[in-house]
Motif scaffolding. Structure first.
Motif, short mmCIF file in Angstrom:
data_model
loop_
_atom_site.label_atom_id
_atom_site.label_comp_id
_atom_site.label_asym_id
_atom_site.label_seq_id
_atom_site.Cartn_x
_atom_site.Cartn_y
_atom_site.Cartn_z
N ARG A 179 45.86 46.51 42.12
CA ARG A 179 44.77 45.67 42.49
C ARG A 179 44.54 44.69 43.56
NH1 ARG A 179 42.72 42.80 37.58
NH2 ARG A 179 40.84 43.67 38.84
N LEU A 180 43.92 44.68 44.87
CA LEU A 180 43.73 43.91 45.48
C LEU A 180 42.93 43.22 45.42
CD1 LEU A 180 43.89 46.02 48.84
CD2 LEU A 180 46.14 44.70 47.76
N VAL A 181 43.40 41.62 45.37
CA VAL A 181 42.62 40.54 44.86
C VAL A 181 42.32 39.56 45.95
CG1 VAL A 181 42.26 38.21 44.14
CG2 VAL A 181 43.16 40.19 42.91
N GLY A 182 41.72 38.93 46.81
CA GLY A 182 41.11 38.64 47.95
C GLY A 182 40.19 39.44 49.55
N SER A 220 37.61 33.74 41.21
CA SER A 220 37.98 32.32 40.85
C SER A 220 39.39 31.81 40.45
CB SER A 220 37.20 31.60 40.10
OG SER A 220 37.10 32.29 38.34
N GLN A 221 39.94 30.61 40.57
CA GLN A 221 41.44 30.73 39.62
C GLN A 221 41.60 31.12 38.18
OE1 GLN A 221 43.25 26.59 39.74
NE2 GLN A 221 41.26 25.86 40.78
N SER A 222 40.30 30.91 37.27
CA SER A 222 40.24 31.26 35.32
C SER A 222 40.17 33.40 35.96
CB SER A 222 39.19 31.40 34.97
OG SER A 222 37.38 31.58 35.22
N GLU A 223 39.83 33.84 36.96
CA GLU A 223 40.24 35.45 36.77
C GLU A 223 41.18 35.29 37.58
OE1 GLU A 223 35.20 36.46 37.59
OE2 GLU A 223 36.46 34.89 40.18
N VAL A 224 41.81 34.48 38.65
CA VAL A 224 42.99 35.60 39.07
C VAL A 224 44.51 34.98 37.69
CG1 VAL A 224 45.09 33.94 40.33
CG2 VAL A 224 42.54 34.89 41.11
N VAL A 238 34.34 30.05 44.45
CA VAL A 238 33.70 31.33 42.92
C VAL A 238 34.16 30.59 42.05
CG1 VAL A 238 35.34 33.20 44.85
CG2 VAL A 238 36.46 31.15 44.18
N GLY A 239 34.46 29.43 41.91
CA GLY A 239 34.07 28.95 40.41
C GLY A 239 33.48 27.24 40.65
#
Length: 404
Positions: free
Chosen positions: A256-259, A287-291, A46-47
């Motif tokens: 919001r559900l990320v994953g 990605s880490q930055s998006e999280v 993802v990154g």
């Protein structure tokens, strides 16, 4: 020392802590190559960091499926027949009962020779495995076959569900050392091993890079955030049940559900059946930055898991000064202090979750205080560079010398 890292799938969007650990060791001067039993699907890349690691990672199963590679690896291993057949006996001795399990042990044995050949070609001094299940079985057999020492990081909770199936006792016995992510994890290692091996069990936390995370402008709409696999163990249906009550008091609340994961289709159907489609947003892997960006724009982080180790995502939320609502399971209380940096709940209990979410949504000052306390806790005890230094010291303590 030259170190190889192995896990079942690397890199994965859900295991960014392993990537951070590898990067931390490299920054400290260790030469680290990466290996993965299976090839991760592109959805996990993802990154740019994951894409770069994926390209450079040796895929054991893919190599073992090439007949020429597999045969050459075993011919080379047979040049030392004693260790080769000791590894085969170890595979059979540690196999769970049943024909299917014995076949799997033979597959792990075949993979172990391919991995050993790759490590010898790359002059690796030591192999470190993350997650103590099948990939650790391959690591154990590889070590017996090649003489290259190995260690592993024990996380939980999965390995503690079936410690006898995965022969945790044998792995602790044969490993040079074991890295445990929490006191709870170490206690489980002690439970399933002999006292003479307890001094091998070292507590080294997973960690985050606090500078990646910072509080941002909180949204106008009250926002809850969940980050994790959409799988049964994470308890998302319990969160949905609580949300139906929370929206009665806070009608604008958004979850919001990320994953992603196997339960996503069922969870999407469930939101519609419960009339929550205007209050739940499925975001997929990030990605880490998006999280980090998502955390900076949320009010409360929620993780209603039924079982955990010490979730790195809780560390990320706390580093972002976001108060957390999560289950009181395993090593979580070693990170989250109830009433100080978040609220700890009985796992699976809906009413306490409703009360906790309403309490925090009603009190911005309390959210701010908990957020600051959480950030201080992570900065003190869960910094990835500090934990990487601890791990490097353990590598150096035990050396990396090959067995004769």
């Amino acid at each position: 020392m030259k170190i190889a890292y192995l896990t079942g799938e690397y890199p994965r969007a859900t295991d960014t802590f392993i990537l951070r650990e590898v990067q931390g060791l490299r920054k400290l001067g260790l030469d680290v190559i990466t290996c993965s039993i299976r090839t991760t699907p592109p959805s996990h890349h993802v990154g740019p960091e994951q894409k770069s690691e994926a390209a450079a990672t040796f895929k054991v199963l893919a190599a073992a499926k090439r007949p020429g590679t597999l045969i050459r690896a075993h011919i080379r291993a047979l040049k030392r027949p004693g260790p080769y057949f000791r590894a085969l006996r170890l595979a059979m001795r540690t196999s769970p009962p049943g024909l299917r399990n014995r076949l799997y042990q033979l597959f792990y044995f075949l993979e172990a020779a391919v991995l050993a050949d790759h490590l010898r070609e790359n002059a690796v001094d030591h192999l470190h495995n993350h997650i103590a299940n099948s990939s650790c079985t391959v690591a154990m057999l590889m070590s017996e076959m090649s003489g290259i020492p190995y260690s592993f990081t024990m996380h939980g909770p999965d390995i503690f569900f079936e410690p006898h199936h995965w022969r945790l006792d044998a792995k602790i016995e044969t490993a040079t050392f074991v890295s445990c992510i929490s006191d709870f994890c170490r206690s489980q290692g002690m439970l399933f091993s002999q006292p003479e091996h307890w001094d091998k069990l070292h507590i080294i936390h997973c960690g985050v890079e606090p500078e990646r995370y910072a509080p941002g402008t909180r949204p106008e709409r009250p926002t809850l955030l969940f980050v994790g696999r959409l799988a049964a163990v994470k308890g998302v249906p319990v969160l949905f049940d609580a949300l139906t009550s929370v929206v009665q008091k806070h009608p604008d609340v958004l979850l919001r559900l990320v994953g992603d994961g196997p339960e996503r289709p069922a969870l999407e159907r469930r939101t519609k059946q419960m009339g929550l489609q205007d209050h739940v947003e499925f975001c997929g892997y990030k990605s880490q930055s998006e999280v980090a960006e998502a955390l900076s724009g949320t009010d409360i982080f929620v993780l209603p898991s039924f079982a955990e180790g010490v979730p790195v995502v809780l560390m990320e939320a706390m580093a972002s000064q976001v108060p957390v609502v999560t289950s009181m399971v395993a090593g979580v209380p070693e990170l989250v202090e109830d009433g100080v940096s978040g609220l700890l709940l009985p796992p699976g209990a809906v009413a306490p979750m409703v009360a906790a979410l309403n309490k925090l949504l009603d009190d911005p000052a309390l959210r701010a205080d908990m957020g600051q306390a959480g950030q201080a806790k992570v900065a003190r005890d869960f910094v990835s560079t500090v934990e990487a230094e601890k791990l490097m010291q353990v590598f150096q303590k035990y050396g990396g010398d090959r067995s004769p």
